[in-house]
Design an enzyme around this catalytic site. Sequence first.
Site, PDB file in Angstrom:
ATOM      1  N   SER A 296       1.476  -1.302  -0.046  1.00 20.25           N
ATOM      2  CA  SER A 296       0.124   0.190  -0.098  1.00 20.25           C
ATOM      3  C   SER A 296       0.542   1.592   0.463  1.00 20.25           C
ATOM      4  CB  SER A 296      -0.889   0.078   1.639  1.00 20.25           C
ATOM      5  OG  SER A 296      -0.094  -0.511   2.417  1.00 20.25           O
TER       6      SER A 296
ATOM      7  N   GLU B 162       1.727   0.275  15.095  1.00 20.55           N
ATOM      8  CA  GLU B 162       2.339   1.517  14.380  1.00 20.55           C
ATOM      9  C   GLU B 162       2.793   2.957  15.508  1.00 20.55           C
ATOM     10  OE1 GLU B 162      -1.431   0.834  14.213  1.00 20.55           O
ATOM     11  OE2 GLU B 162      -1.359   0.490  11.767  1.00 20.55           O
TER      12      GLU B 162
ATOM     13  N   PHE C 223      -3.779   6.115  10.243  1.00 20.42           N
ATOM     14  CA  PHE C 223      -3.360   5.104  10.997  1.00 20.42           C
ATOM     15  C   PHE C 223      -1.522   5.566  12.129  1.00 20.42           C
ATOM     16  CE2 PHE C 223      -4.980   2.063   8.460  1.00 20.42           C
ATOM     17  CZ  PHE C 223      -6.609   1.696   9.543  1.00 20.42           C
TER      18      PHE C 223
HETATM   19  C1  TPP Z   1      -4.593   0.642  12.622  1.00 22.63           C
HETATM   20  C2  TPP Z   1      -4.302  -0.541  11.490  1.00 22.63           C
HETATM   21  N1  TPP Z   1      -3.682  -0.667  10.660  1.00 22.63           N
HETATM   22  C3  TPP Z   1      -3.505  -1.267   9.567  1.00 22.63           C
HETATM   23  C4  TPP Z   1      -4.864  -1.129   8.693  1.00 22.63           C
HETATM   24  C5  TPP Z   1      -4.528  -2.085   7.129  1.00 22.63           C
HETATM   25  N2  TPP Z   1      -4.631  -2.903   7.354  1.00 22.63           N
HETATM   26  C6  TPP Z   1      -6.213  -3.853   7.722  1.00 22.63           C
HETATM   27  S1  TPP Z   1      -6.359  -5.534   7.199  1.00 22.63           S
HETATM   28  C7  TPP Z   1      -4.618  -5.758   7.968  1.00 22.63           C
HETATM   29  C8  TPP Z   1      -3.826  -6.967   7.758  1.00 22.63           C
HETATM   30  C9  TPP Z   1      -4.860  -7.771   8.820  1.00 22.63           C
HETATM   31  O1  TPP Z   1      -4.584  -9.114   9.037  1.00 22.63           O
HETATM   32  P1  TPP Z   1      -5.220  -9.703  10.144  1.00 22.63           P
HETATM   33  O2  TPP Z   1      -5.219  -9.295  11.439  1.00 22.63           O
HETATM   34  O3  TPP Z   1      -4.358 -11.256  10.522  1.00 22.63           O
HETATM   35  O4  TPP Z   1      -6.377 -10.536   8.949  1.00 22.63           O
HETATM   36  P2  TPP Z   1      -6.615 -11.701   8.905  1.00 22.63           P
HETATM   37  O5  TPP Z   1      -5.619 -11.703   7.292  1.00 22.63           O
HETATM   38  O6  TPP Z   1      -7.941 -12.101   8.521  1.00 22.63           O
HETATM   39  O7  TPP Z   1      -7.071 -10.688   6.809  1.00 22.63           O
HETATM   40  C10 TPP Z   1      -4.107  -3.531   7.417  1.00 22.63           C
HETATM   41  C11 TPP Z   1      -2.665  -4.108   7.574  1.00 22.63           C
HETATM   42  C12 TPP Z   1      -5.634  -1.718   9.360  1.00 22.63           C
HETATM   43  N3  TPP Z   1      -6.836  -1.153   8.805  1.00 22.63           N
HETATM   44  N4  TPP Z   1      -6.168  -1.211  10.840  1.00 22.63           N
END
Ligand code: TPP
Lengths: 317, 308
Positions: free
Chosen positions: A40, A61, A86
Site C-alpha cells: 500500500s 503503529e 493509522f
Molecule cells: C490500525 C490499522 N493498521 C493497518 C490497517 C490496514 N490493514 C487492514 S487489514 C490488515 C491485515 C490484517 O491481517 P489479519 O489481522 O491477519 O487479518 P486477516 O488476515 O484475517 O484478513 C491491515 C494491515 C488497519 N486496518 N488498521
Amino acid sequence: MTVTDQRATFDCRQAFAEELISLASQDERIVAVCNDSVGSSNLVGFRERFPDRLINVGIAEQDLVGVAAGLANAGKIPYVCAAAPFLTGRALEQIKADVAYSEAHVVLCGQSPGMAYGELGPTHHSIEDLSWLRAVANLDVIVPSDPVQTRAAVRWAAAARRPVYLRVPRFKVPEVTPPDAPFAPRQAVLLREGNDVTVIAIGSLTSRALEAADRLRDEGVSVRVLNTPFLDPIDEDAVIAAARETRGIVTAEEATTSGGLGAAVAATVVTHQPCPMRILGVPRVFAPTGDTAFLLDHFRLSADGIIAAVKDVLGHG
Amino acid sequence: MALLPPDAARSAGYRELTARIRQAAQLDRDTAAAQPDRETAAAAELARVATDVRRSVVRMIDRARMGHIGGDLSVTDILVTCFYGVMSVDPENPHWPGRDRFVLSKGHCAAALYSTLAHCGFFDPAELDTFMAPLSALNGHPNKVKVPGVETNTGALGHGLPVATGCALAAKMDSASWRTFVVLGDGELQEGSNWEAAMAAAHHGLSSLTAVIDRNRLQQGARTEDTNALDSLPDKWRSFGWEVREVDGHDHLALLDALSGSSTGRPVAVIANTIKGKGVSFMEDRVEWHHKVPTAEQVETALAELAG
Ligand SMILES: Cc1ncc(C[n+]2csc(CCOP(=O)(O)OP(=O)(O)O)c2C)c(N)n1
C-alpha cells in the site's frame, strides 16, 4: 466534462517511491519503516533494491514511530510509510514525544491521506491529520498537490534534519506545479494572478481551485490562486498580501475544517489583516459511504463549490 | 440510508434453525464417541449456512469491486458458529439488553459479518447488494450507528478486544449472565492494545469473555511469521492468564465445543486455525487474496466451487 478530467492524472505514490529509491541509492542512511504496508506504500521496488533497509514492524503503529525515532537517534534517516489515518491517529503521542519533542529527524509519510480510502469509511479517512499535526510543535507539515511536489517533498525532507510529516496523495491528481515554482518552508506558489478574490488550496483541491479560477475568469471574476505546499510553516506574507490586495480569501483542503489550512490562514489574517473568508473542507461529520470522487463532491470540495464560495465572498465583501 | 427490515419468515426461520442446531449439538456432544465421522445434523446445518454466507460474500465483492475476500472466507465458519450455534441474540430486537455481545475486531471482513447478520434476519438480505455503494449503510467497515447487530465500529485494527473487555467488565459489575465474543485477526495481534486488554481481562477474571483468533497465518502483505512472529501463540495467551483452546476453525463441531463457557474462571482464547480464502481453491492460503478482486470468470469458478 470538466477541465481537470481532460488532463492526465497521477497516483503520487509512484513519484514518492521513485524519489525515495533514488535518494536511498545516494545516501545509505535512508531506511524505510512500514507497518505491513509494503504494497500500500508502493515499497515493493524499494524492498527489491534495499532488502536490508526496509523494516516492517507489522501492524503496530506506535511501535513503528518509536522504532523510527530510535533509528534516527543512531544516525539513520527513517521514512515511515503507513496509511495516514493509522500513522497519525494511533501514533500521535509517539509523533509528539519521540519525534517532534525529541527533535528526531524522522520523515512521517502519511499514505493515502484525506478520503483516498473512500468506501472504507471514516476509520480509514485521514482528514484529522492536518489539525492534529499542526497542533504539535516542531513538526513541519507538507501537503503535496501533485507528483512534482511529492518528489520535492521527499527530497527536501532528507536534508531537513528535523521532524517532517508529509502526505502522499493516492487519489489521482493532475500536475499543477509550474517549472520554476519554489519548494521551501514559508513559500507559497502563485498559480494564477488575480485581484478580486484569492483562493488558497492544497492537495487534491489545488487543481479544482484552478478550474474554478478559469471558469470564473470567463465570468469576469479575477481569482488569485495560491498553493501552500508547506502548511506549516505557512507563507504568512503571501496570505497577508492576499488579504490586503483582494477582497477576501477562500481556502480549500481535503481535511476537516477544524484546524488545517483554513484555520492557519484565518489565524494569520485575523492577526494581521482581517478580511472576509470562506473555509472549505470536510465539516465536522463522519463521511457517509462512497468513493473518493463521490465524497469530494458530496462535501462540495469541487470547482462548483469553490466558485460558489468565491461568489459568496464577493457578495459579502 | 436506513436498512430495510427482513420479512417475518426470516426471523422465525432463524429462531427455528438455531434451536435445531443447538439441540443437535447437545445430542452430538453426548454421543460424540459413538459417531465416527462427526458428520452430524448440527454440523450439516452450520455448513449449509456457511456456504450461503460465503457465496453472498463473493457476490458482494464482485458487485462492489472491492473488499477483503481472503479474510472473509477465513472467518465465515467462526461467524456462523457464533451466531447460529452459540450466542443469544434477537435479530428483531438487536438492542435487547440481555443479548450476548459480538465484536468483529478485524472489521475489514465486514462483508462476511453483513452477510451473516442478514442471514440471521438483522436486516433484509437484499441490502447486501448495496455494499459500499454511495450512501449505503453497509460501509467497507462495520458501523454500529447504521447496522443492527454491530456493537462497535471497527476497521482500525486493535480496537475490538479493549471494547469487548469493557463489555465483559460491565456484565460482571451487573452480575449479568450474557457473554461477550470478539473475533481478532492474527496479524491484528501485533497491535499492542490487544495485549493491554488481555492483561486487564485476566486481571479482572472476565470469564464471560471469549476471544476467537482467526489464525490463518497471513496478514495483508505476507505471512505473520515472516513479518512479526506470533508463535507460540497459545503460550502467549496462557502466560497472559487466559484459558486457551486450539481448534480447527473450519470444523463447526469443534468450534461449538471451543466456544462453550469458561471452565476455569478465566477469559477464554480460542485459537481457530483457519485457511485464508477457505473454500475457493485458487484463493486458499494465498497472500494476494487479502484484498484482490476476482475477475468475472474467477467469480464463476468461486461460486461453482462453493456450490459444493
Ligand atoms: C490500525 C490499522 N493498521 C493497518 C490497517 C490496514 N490493514 C487492514 S487489514 C490488515 C491485515 C490484517 O491481517 P489479519 O489481522 O491477519 O487479518 P486477516 O488476515 O484475517 O484478513 C491491515 C494491515 C488497519 N486496518 N488498521
